[in-house]
Enzyme design. Structure first.
Site, PDB file in Angstrom:
ATOM      1  N   LYS A  47      19.241  30.817  11.316  1.00 17.20           N
ATOM      2  CA  LYS A  47      18.502  31.531  10.309  1.00 17.20           C
ATOM      3  C   LYS A  47      18.134  33.011  11.011  1.00 17.20           C
ATOM      4  CE  LYS A  47      18.077  28.636   6.785  1.00 17.20           C
ATOM      5  NZ  LYS A  47      18.646  28.912   5.590  1.00 17.20           N
ATOM      6  N   SER A 261      21.419  18.132  10.083  1.00 16.39           N
ATOM      7  CA  SER A 261      22.091  18.551   9.087  1.00 16.39           C
ATOM      8  C   SER A 261      23.372  19.001   9.831  1.00 16.39           C
ATOM      9  CB  SER A 261      21.409  19.835   8.631  1.00 16.39           C
ATOM     10  OG  SER A 261      21.382  21.214   9.736  1.00 16.39           O
TER      11      SER A 261
END
Length: 300
Positions: A47, A261
């Site tokens: 991110k 994930s």
């Protein structure tokens, strides 16, 4: 000689080859699997790329200036990355999240000076996002909004995709990526398919009611505004137990300690290696597993 500031160290992350996870059958088929190790970004997740891109685009357009307030709804890596980069660039930061957000993540955001607003658990992230939009509309700050901001996928079109292409010397045949906001898979797919339309792009979503941080199972009519269906060849689903098993195996067998994930993307990549030949498969490792100790799926 000028040195980089902290946010300028984002990107240029390595590919890591899986050595012991591939079956003999997959090796006999002359397949290779690499994970894109995003944990070395300055706030330790993928991110950082997205936040850096969104802030730079907003600065270039004149939408924000140092000293302004940035507002975002996030219960994870985006919030941590935004808090870090806001501190580095002189912005005030307000992060809104459900009250059940892991304490470690709240502390990770707060240590950078971000103001944390907790919303009812029952409302989930959508409630938090609605409040962020309301506060922005009331002039309390600027919301970058990773779910609809084109600077999100553009970050990966400009950096992640080219890095993968260069590192594999253009030999990549398959790209596997878990879907959250969808920014990573949109941007990387666009770049890679412009180089070679034969490259297959596989998205990964949680199966059934699995609760996997960083991933969403979006109904078609509720997907983020940045999502483009044409950029994904197919979507695979991974269940909770399978994701937890793969995360533990990666740590124990490969020394790769990642979140669920990333483990989901790895599981799909490994399954894929059983049915293809002469393939170079790349999957995304979005963050480190130590952010998820409180979830209880890693052994003590």
């Amino acid at each position: 000689m000028p040195m980089p500031t902290i946010e300028e160290t984002t990107g240029a992350t390595p590919l890591i080859e899986l050595r012991r996870s591939l079956s003999e059958s997959a090796r006999d088929r002359d397949n290779l699997i690499f994970g894109k190790w995003e944990c070395v970004n300055p706030s330790a997740s993928i991110k950082d790329r997205v936040v850096k891109s969104m802030i730079e685009e907003a600065e270039a357009s004149g939408a924000i200036h140092p000293g302004d307030t940035l507002i975002e709804a996030s219960k994870g890596n985006t919030g941590i990355a935004l808090a870090m980069q806001a501190a580095a660039k002189g912005y005030r930061c307000i992060l809104i999240m459900p009250e059940n957000t892991a304490l470690f993540k709240q502390q990770s955001m707060g240590v950078y000076g971000a103001e944390i607003i907790l919303t009812p658990q029952s409302g989930g992230l959508q409630y938090a996002r609605d409040l962020a939009l309301q506060m922005a509309s009331e002039g309390k700050g600027v919301m970058l909004d990773q779910f609809s901001n084109p600077a999100n996928p553009m970050a990966h079109y400009r950096t992640t995709g080219p890095e993968i292409w260069t590192a594999t010397k253009g030999q990549i045949t398959h790209f596997v990526c878990s879907i959250g906001t969808s920014g990573t898979i949109m941007g990387v797919s666009r770049y890679l398919k412009e180089r070679d339309r034969k490259i297959r792009v596989i998205g990964v979503e949680p199966e059934g009611n699995a609760q996997i941080s960083g991933m969403n199972r979006w109904p078609e009519n509720q997907r983020p505004a940045i999502y483009e269906k044409k950029r994904i060849d197919r979507i695979e689903a991974v269940g909770q137990a399978c994701a937890e098993y793969r995360a533990r195996k990666l740590a124990k067998d490969e020394g790769i300690f990642c979140g669920l994930s990333s483990a989901c993307a790895c599981e799909v990549a490994l399954n894929l290696s059983e049915s293809v030949r002469h393939a170079t498969i790349v999957f995304m490792i979005a963050d480190r597993g130590d952010r998820y100790f409180s979830s209880g799926f890693f052994p003590v």
